[in-house]
Each structure stands twice: as C-alpha cells, then as structure tokens.
Design a protein around this motif. Structure first.
Motif, PDB file in Angstrom:
ATOM      1  N   TRP A  36      42.665  36.523  41.203  1.00  0.00           N
ATOM      2  CA  TRP A  36      42.720  36.743  42.637  1.00  0.00           C
ATOM      3  C   TRP A  36      42.924  35.410  43.336  1.00  0.00           C
ATOM      4  O   TRP A  36      42.282  34.414  42.980  1.00  0.00           O
ATOM      5  CB  TRP A  36      41.429  37.384  43.132  1.00  0.00           C
ATOM      6  CG  TRP A  36      41.248  38.800  42.707  1.00  0.00           C
ATOM      7  CD1 TRP A  36      40.561  39.255  41.621  1.00  0.00           C
ATOM      8  CD2 TRP A  36      41.785  39.956  43.366  1.00  0.00           C
ATOM      9  NE1 TRP A  36      40.635  40.630  41.555  1.00  0.00           N
ATOM     10  CE2 TRP A  36      41.378  41.078  42.619  1.00  0.00           C
ATOM     11  CE3 TRP A  36      42.562  40.154  44.502  1.00  0.00           C
ATOM     12  CZ2 TRP A  36      41.711  42.382  42.987  1.00  0.00           C
ATOM     13  CZ3 TRP A  36      42.890  41.447  44.860  1.00  0.00           C
ATOM     14  CH2 TRP A  36      42.472  42.545  44.112  1.00  0.00           C
ATOM     15  N   SER A  49      39.518  33.507  41.801  1.00  0.00           N
ATOM     16  CA  SER A  49      38.884  33.836  40.523  1.00  0.00           C
ATOM     17  C   SER A  49      39.932  34.303  39.529  1.00  0.00           C
ATOM     18  O   SER A  49      40.929  34.916  39.913  1.00  0.00           O
ATOM     19  CB  SER A  49      37.831  34.927  40.727  1.00  0.00           C
ATOM     20  OG  SER A  49      37.153  35.204  39.512  1.00  0.00           O
ATOM     21  N   THR A  56      35.466  34.186  32.702  1.00  0.00           N
ATOM     22  CA  THR A  56      35.691  34.219  34.136  1.00  0.00           C
ATOM     23  C   THR A  56      35.624  32.817  34.731  1.00  0.00           C
ATOM     24  O   THR A  56      34.868  31.962  34.263  1.00  0.00           O
ATOM     25  CB  THR A  56      34.654  35.113  34.830  1.00  0.00           C
ATOM     26  OG1 THR A  56      33.334  34.640  34.522  1.00  0.00           O
ATOM     27  CG2 THR A  56      34.789  36.550  34.363  1.00  0.00           C
ATOM     28  N   TYR A  58      35.846  30.671  38.635  1.00  0.00           N
ATOM     29  CA  TYR A  58      35.704  30.847  40.073  1.00  0.00           C
ATOM     30  C   TYR A  58      35.944  29.543  40.816  1.00  0.00           C
ATOM     31  O   TYR A  58      35.590  28.461  40.334  1.00  0.00           O
ATOM     32  CB  TYR A  58      34.294  31.340  40.407  1.00  0.00           C
ATOM     33  CG  TYR A  58      33.954  32.692  39.826  1.00  0.00           C
ATOM     34  CD1 TYR A  58      33.284  32.793  38.622  1.00  0.00           C
ATOM     35  CD2 TYR A  58      34.307  33.859  40.496  1.00  0.00           C
ATOM     36  CE1 TYR A  58      32.981  34.032  38.075  1.00  0.00           C
ATOM     37  CE2 TYR A  58      34.000  35.104  39.961  1.00  0.00           C
ATOM     38  CZ  TYR A  58      33.333  35.185  38.752  1.00  0.00           C
ATOM     39  OH  TYR A  58      33.034  36.412  38.226  1.00  0.00           O
ATOM     40  N   ILE A  68      34.312  38.763  39.314  1.00  0.00           N
ATOM     41  CA  ILE A  68      35.531  39.402  38.840  1.00  0.00           C
ATOM     42  C   ILE A  68      35.226  40.164  37.554  1.00  0.00           C
ATOM     43  O   ILE A  68      34.502  39.681  36.680  1.00  0.00           O
ATOM     44  CB  ILE A  68      36.654  38.364  38.611  1.00  0.00           C
ATOM     45  CG1 ILE A  68      37.982  39.056  38.313  1.00  0.00           C
ATOM     46  CG2 ILE A  68      36.280  37.369  37.515  1.00  0.00           C
ATOM     47  CD1 ILE A  68      39.178  38.099  38.311  1.00  0.00           C
ATOM     48  N   SER A  70      37.030  43.373  34.752  1.00  0.00           N
ATOM     49  CA  SER A  70      38.265  44.058  34.382  1.00  0.00           C
ATOM     50  C   SER A  70      37.986  45.194  33.418  1.00  0.00           C
ATOM     51  O   SER A  70      36.963  45.204  32.716  1.00  0.00           O
ATOM     52  CB  SER A  70      39.262  43.078  33.763  1.00  0.00           C
ATOM     53  OG  SER A  70      38.781  42.639  32.496  1.00  0.00           O
ATOM     54  N   VAL A  77      41.587  45.356  37.605  1.00  0.00           N
ATOM     55  CA  VAL A  77      40.697  44.218  37.821  1.00  0.00           C
ATOM     56  C   VAL A  77      40.061  44.383  39.196  1.00  0.00           C
ATOM     57  O   VAL A  77      40.743  44.770  40.153  1.00  0.00           O
ATOM     58  CB  VAL A  77      41.463  42.891  37.750  1.00  0.00           C
ATOM     59  CG1 VAL A  77      40.557  41.727  38.113  1.00  0.00           C
ATOM     60  CG2 VAL A  77      42.031  42.685  36.363  1.00  0.00           C
ATOM     61  N   LEU A  79      37.383  42.643  42.249  1.00  0.00           N
ATOM     62  CA  LEU A  79      36.724  41.459  42.782  1.00  0.00           C
ATOM     63  C   LEU A  79      35.636  41.947  43.735  1.00  0.00           C
ATOM     64  O   LEU A  79      35.934  42.450  44.812  1.00  0.00           O
ATOM     65  CB  LEU A  79      37.702  40.548  43.517  1.00  0.00           C
ATOM     66  CG  LEU A  79      37.108  39.232  44.006  1.00  0.00           C
ATOM     67  CD1 LEU A  79      36.761  38.325  42.824  1.00  0.00           C
ATOM     68  CD2 LEU A  79      38.066  38.521  44.965  1.00  0.00           C
ATOM     69  N   CYS A  94      46.504  39.741  44.156  1.00  0.00           N
ATOM     70  CA  CYS A  94      46.272  39.881  42.733  1.00  0.00           C
ATOM     71  C   CYS A  94      47.458  39.261  42.004  1.00  0.00           C
ATOM     72  O   CYS A  94      48.602  39.408  42.442  1.00  0.00           O
ATOM     73  CB  CYS A  94      46.144  41.366  42.393  1.00  0.00           C
ATOM     74  SG  CYS A  94      45.860  41.709  40.657  1.00  0.00           S
TER      75      CYS A  94
END
Length: 124
Positions: A36, A49, A56, A58, A68, A70, A77, A79, A94
């Motif tokens: 994102w 993120s 992950t 950030y 985040i 998935s 995915v 957020l 995205c």
C-alpha cells in the motif's frame, strides 16, 4: 494482465479506524509482494506498508497503527488503519511487484503494478 482493485476508503474522524482491501488478479500471489502506498495533496507518493512471503514492512509514520494482512487463496490484501490522524489523509494505492527485491526496497522505491486509488479523508 495484472489487476489491482482497492476499496474501502472514506471519511473518518481522527482517532477512528478504516479498513482498505485490495483484490488482485492476473498473477500468482505467492510469487509477488503486495503493498500500500499513499499520496497526500501536494506531496509525492510514498510507501505505507508491504507484505512479502509473510513478512511485513511499515513506514515509520504508521508503525503500531496500521496492519497489513493477506490471503493468498482469496488473492486479497487488507490494510487495517487504526488511530487515524489528519496527516493520514491521502489517496491510497494498492501495488504489486514480482519478488526480485526485499520488501524494504519496494516500500522505499515503489512497485511495478498499480491499481486505482481509494481516497481516505481523516477529519480533525
């Protein structure tokens, strides 16, 4: 054809929460990193993120507030954004990229495929 469809944006008061989702198609989820990014008015787009191989990453500005996740079966995915601040107001995008590089690389430099954005407005 890689396609990314973001949704879930809207207007929320400061301190509130919002959840964005990104439905992906056209690629094998296991082979790609997905992330994102956001672009605030008058500013450049920047990473928020990234998730890659279950790891992950950030931006410092959202650590502890955003999460985040998935689902590789649903090719989606999410957020989750909590404790939203006026500074989080932006168009959220995205994005995806084949996993050539680390998640940090993509968070910093961007990705290869982009969806249309969804607007998040946080009122103070």
């Amino acid at each position: 054809e890689v396609q990314l469809q973001a949704s879930g944006g809207g207007l929320v008061q400061a301190g509130g929460s919002l959840s964005l989702s990104c439905e992906a198609s056209g690629f094998t989820f296991d082979d790609f990193a997905v992330g994102w990014f956001h672009q605030a008015p008058g500013k450049e787009r920047e990473g928020v993120s990234v998730i890659s191989d279950g790891n992950t990453y950030y931006a410092d500005s959202v650590k502890g507030r955003f999460t985040i996740t998935s689902d590789n079966v649903k090719n989606t995915v999410w957020l989750q954004m909590n404790s939203l601040e006026a500074e989080d107001t932006a168009v959220y995008y995205c994005a995806a990229a084949y996993k050539y590089y680390s998640g940090i690389h993509y968070l910093t430099y961007g990705m290869d495929y982009w969806g249309k954005g969804t607007l998040v407005t946080v009122s103070s």
